[in-house]
Design an enzyme around this catalytic site. Structure first.
Site: not given
Ligand code: AMP
Ligand code: MG
Length: 490
Positions: A94, A96, A266, A187, A256-257, A129-130
């Site tokens: 989801g 994040g 992504d 996705r 998810d990507n 940390d979002g």
């Molecule tokens: P990504 O590697 O960017 O495709 O992210 C994979 C998952 O990790 C997704 O669900 C993102 O929302 C979550 N995510 C990545 N970085 C963060 C972050 N700093 N804080 C919260 N969720 C994260």
């Molecule tokens: Mg992603």
């Protein structure tokens, strides 16, 4: 309290069809305001294309909106739910750190997602940390815009805002929020999310929504679900072929990507290959080389198999029959990919017609490039300008023989050499985002608060097929003692 600005000034026209899906697919979440938003990058041409007023968004109002401190008129922020196979392991994920503000209706009638990436925590943040760091967001800005200029389907970047806050990774970094524009953020993992809940109605609702939004030509298809799967697979075969043809390595092709719209999505540890080697991996976390350049087509097919599993109940009431249908569709992927790839390679070699031996001609050049560690982009660039590949004074008999084969092959097509050269110019970029140029741009922007290096790079990359410019700084292979490494930055 979030401020609201007058949308009519800026041109916002936001709708929310995704939020009409079952509640399972999203959560109402607001962006978390940041301390001191300041625009680090703003994409004027894209703003105009979206029907937004650049003048209204280049100042404080834009910075506030693109940071999540203010919601644009008509915005209804949500975080999207999805699952995904990450390096082969299934996980509930989801958004994040991303918030969808809504779907902007452009002056030409297109519907595109406006999403803030790095906008603060949501119920999907798990331990994160979002937030996002400036370097990785500027990297996404540069590479996604370069991909767009190359003519490759991709999400785009409207703006990057510095937050005035720090984010804590291995070191302390400047925080940033990127505004991503996408055909949608549906996705493979979104379908997996519904399937994982054993919710067939949700799976069906998402399939119908995806078809209506991205594949309207299938509206009257008698077997609409398998037709949708086929069409998604077709777009992925095309997309991955386009990546291979310019040496783009995504780096983290988790399910998810992978977007069902067929756009590249992504941009994390992605980078362009310089020396030709199918085993090339840049991502520091990809120890097994799962997402190496040469693996991208088979990984895409693997991801599509996960999509098929999620959609299986839709294909046929009979499970065996469903599996049969899905398998037949999946089995077509390698050929579909190769057709697109070979078509593109013919363009790169200036070939208009098709001959039996074309694949061997291409494969033999690639094998030579691999043995010589030749730069992928520059090899084709040399061919385009009629120079002998390798440009060596000491003749390479192997290569000379290959050139004779190409010349003979060209001689068997009716098109003139000038037409062939024109075709090659349109298929072989003169400029790609080279790792050393991207690094320099990011270093200047993050360490010295100097955006001029990035602006210059963006300018060069905006017209990649313009062969008239002689810019050695932007066309030399990245060379270094250490192999180039990229990081997720999450
Ligand atoms: P990504 O590697 O960017 O495709 O992210 C994979 C998952 O990790 C997704 O669900 C993102 O929302 C979550 N995510 C990545 N970085 C963060 C972050 N700093 N804080 C919260 N969720 C994260
Ligand atoms: Mg992603």
């Amino acid at each position: 309290m979030l401020a609201r600005y007058d949308g009519h000034m800026a041109g916002w026209h936001l709708e929310h069809t995704y939020a009409e899906l079952p509640q399972l697919f999203y959560s109402h979440e607001a962006p978390t305001p940041v301390r001191e938003p300041r625009l680090a990058a703003f994409n004027r041409p894209l703003a105009t294309m979206l029907g937004l007023e650049p003048e209204a968004l280049e100042g404080l109002e834009g910075a506030a909106i693109f940071a999540g401190n203010a919601v644009p008129e008509g915005g209804r922020p949500i975080a999207q739910a999805y699952a995904g196979h990450q390096f082969g392991h299934f996980t509930a994920l989801g958004d994040g750190r991303a918030i969808l503000l809504g779907e902007q209706i452009t002056p030409s009638g297109d519907r595109v997602d406006i999403q803030l990436k790095g906008a603060g925590q949501t119920r999907f943040s798990r331990r994160g940390d979002g937030r996002a760091a400036l370097g990785p967001m500027l990297r996404e800005h540069i590479i996604s815009e370069a991909m767009h200029a190359l003519g490759i389907p991709t999400t785009r970047s409207l703006a990057v805002v510095k937050t005035g806050e720090s984010v804590y990774r291995e070191t302390v970094l400047d925080g940033a929020v990127l505004t991503r524009v996408a055909a949608s953020h549906i996705r493979v993992g979104t379908m997996q999310w519904a399937a994982a809940h054993d919710d067939q109605e949700a799976v069906r609702a998402l399939a119908d929504y995806t078809r209506a939004r991205h594949y309207p030509e299938l509206a009257d298809s008698p077997e609409r679900h398998i037709a949708l799967f086929d069409a998604i697979l077709g777009r992925q075969a095309y997309l991955i072929a386009r990546w291979q043809l310019v040496g783009f390595i995504h780096g983290v092709m988790n399910t998810d990507n992978m977007a069902l719209s067929g756009e590249t999505i992504d941009y994390g540890p992605c980078a362009f290959m310089d020396r030709y080697d199918p085993a090339t991996v840049f991502s520091s976390i990809d120890h097994g080389g799962r997402y190496a350049y040469g693996n991208q087509p088979s990984v895409a097919q693997w991801n599509l198999a996960r999509l098929a599993e999620a959609m299986l109940p839709l294909f046929d009431r009979d499970v065996d029959r469903s599996v049969e249908r899905a398998t037949a569709a999946l089995d077509r992927f390698p050929d579909l990919f190769e057709q697109h790839w070979l078509d593109g390679m013919r363009g790169k070699l200036g070939l208009f017609t098709q001959e039996e031996g074309d694949k061997a001609l291409v494969d033999d050049l690639l094998a030579w490039m691999q043995r010589r560690s030749a730069d992928f982009t520059n090899t084709f660039r040399s061919l385009t300008s009629g120079r002998l590949v390798g440009d060596s004074t000491n003749a390479d008999p192997e290569l000379e023989a290959w050139h004779h084969r190409l010349a003979a092959r060209r001689g068997r097509q009716p098109q003139s050499p000038a037409e062939a050269e024109d075709l090659m110019r349109r298929h072989n970029p003169a400029f790609i985002p080279r790792n050393h140029n991207v690094e320099e741009a990011l270093q200047a922007a993050t360490n010295a608060d100097d955006d001029s290096v990035m602006e210059r790079l963006l300018d060069v990359l905006a017209t990649p097929y313009d062969h008239g410019r002689d810019l050695p700084m932007f066309s030399t292979s990245s060379s270094g003692e250490q192999p180039y490494r990229t990081f997720c930055g999450t």
